[in-house]
Design an enzyme around this catalytic site. Sequence first.
Site, mmCIF file in Angstrom:
data_model
loop_
_atom_site.group_PDB
_atom_site.id
_atom_site.type_symbol
_atom_site.label_atom_id
_atom_site.label_comp_id
_atom_site.label_asym_id
_atom_site.label_seq_id
_atom_site.Cartn_x
_atom_site.Cartn_y
_atom_site.Cartn_z
ATOM 1 N N TRP A 101 -4.719 -27.097 -7.609
ATOM 2 C CA TRP A 101 -5.048 -25.672 -7.773
ATOM 3 C C TRP A 101 -6.132 -25.225 -6.814
ATOM 4 C CZ3 TRP A 101 -1.250 -23.170 -9.348
ATOM 5 C CH2 TRP A 101 -0.393 -23.707 -10.297
ATOM 6 N N ASP A 172 -12.698 -20.767 -11.004
ATOM 7 C CA ASP A 172 -11.392 -20.643 -11.658
ATOM 8 C C ASP A 172 -11.488 -21.437 -12.968
ATOM 9 O OD1 ASP A 172 -8.806 -20.894 -12.565
ATOM 10 O OD2 ASP A 172 -7.987 -21.735 -10.713
ATOM 11 N N LYS A 196 -3.408 -20.321 -21.377
ATOM 12 C CA LYS A 196 -3.704 -21.672 -21.878
ATOM 13 C C LYS A 196 -4.653 -21.615 -23.083
ATOM 14 C CE LYS A 196 -3.256 -23.256 -17.152
ATOM 15 N NZ LYS A 196 -1.890 -23.778 -17.094
HETATM 16 N N1 PMP Z 1 -5.597 -22.433 -11.692
HETATM 17 C C1 PMP Z 1 -5.467 -23.426 -12.585
HETATM 18 C C2 PMP Z 1 -6.636 -24.311 -12.887
HETATM 19 C C3 PMP Z 1 -4.249 -23.579 -13.258
HETATM 20 O O1 PMP Z 1 -4.103 -24.567 -14.155
HETATM 21 C C4 PMP Z 1 -3.173 -22.708 -12.978
HETATM 22 C C5 PMP Z 1 -1.853 -22.797 -13.699
HETATM 23 N N2 PMP Z 1 -1.517 -23.952 -14.298
HETATM 24 C C6 PMP Z 1 -3.369 -21.716 -12.008
HETATM 25 C C7 PMP Z 1 -4.587 -21.611 -11.392
HETATM 26 C C8 PMP Z 1 -2.261 -20.770 -11.645
HETATM 27 O O2 PMP Z 1 -1.982 -19.920 -12.672
HETATM 28 P P1 PMP Z 1 -0.775 -18.880 -12.581
HETATM 29 O O3 PMP Z 1 0.477 -19.668 -12.448
HETATM 30 O O4 PMP Z 1 -0.862 -18.160 -13.875
HETATM 31 O O5 PMP Z 1 -1.041 -18.024 -11.400
#
Ligand code: PMP
Length: 361
Positions: A101, A172, A196
């Site tokens: 991520w 994030d 989440k």
């Molecule tokens: N950051 C983290 C730490 C994540 O776990 C996720 C999704 N699992 C995201 C960003 C991306 O999220 P989204 O798919 O809702 O854009």
Amino acid sequence: MKTVYNFCSGPATLPQEVLDAVQVGLRSYKGTGMSVMELGHRSKWFDEILQEAVILVRELLSVPDDYSVFFMHGGASIHFALLPLNFSLLKKALYIDTGIWSSKAIQEAEILTSVEVIASGKDFNYQRIPPIHFIESNRYEADYIHLTSNNTIYGTQFTEFPDTGDLPLVVDMTSDIFSRQINVGQFGMIYAGAQKNFGIAGLSLCIVRRDLLERISGNIPKVLSYKLAAENNSRYHTPNTWAIYVAGEFLKWIKKEGGVQEMERRSKLRAKLIYDTIDNLDLFANSVESTSRSMMNIPFTTGDDWLDNEFVEEAEKEGLMQLAGHRTLKGIRASMYNGMPIEGAQRLQEFLSEFAVRNGK
Ligand code: PMP
């Protein structure tokens, strides 16, 4: 129907009480005869829903007055692009790379700004949070420094955050917000997808220090501006009204259960049950360095793809759902966010032991 525990990494399990509450709102909001989904986003009814949700965020995280709290469309990924778009005075940003991520955030930022990766877990295969020494803000001329507090895929988590001095720390917190106590005053900006720990997909929460909002140029597309999103109280355009409603009900539930302090206690307890069991059973291994282990996501494996699949399939028959690992790492992963009852972790613990005995270890 037998009790099912859902270990999905996201969209993730919602508390039963929240599901019950939103079922009522789905049909008729507070006896109005109108579904929440049918309420105008500027109506007095939605005003109330939005205001309640924002107040709860402020209360649960003790957000200081000099921070704005607002919601935006989309998940966390939209912010990977919005950050460099909104905060690019010096055209330079610092990033800490802790896995998939944060790498995605870096790739998006590189399109719009110059990125320096000041620490990376790559050399440790992302099995630990890289050591970060005091960041001397005057050594770096940068708009902000970014990190991912919990790494959903690798199962690592920052236990504490670096002191970044005058450099705004942008985090994030998609996979651990509201599951641990934090000091919001330490951050320039916090953002998190809702699906989440406090809601459903299609919504993100932003908590931004107001002086940073003032720095944002008027010369970016309005719909992508944090400043306008904040000034218009999440309603520069039609927000995801249903997702904000569900988040509000989830936040009410967190408050009722004892707040973030209680969520943290439960997170630690659930995680301990599973880590202790895996560590005690020869059949399973989690290779994350002990001080970097995540309370939210626990990846583990038997070391045999076939047996991992068997585990996931047999678990599903027992009502332990969505335990397959991420498609890049494979193996098994148990994600346990705020909506996961302690009994879910206990059931998984029992199943781990039963499976190990059946498979000779
Ligand atoms: N950051 C983290 C730490 C994540 O776990 C996720 C999704 N699992 C995201 C960003 C991306 O999220 P989204 O798919 O809702 O854009």
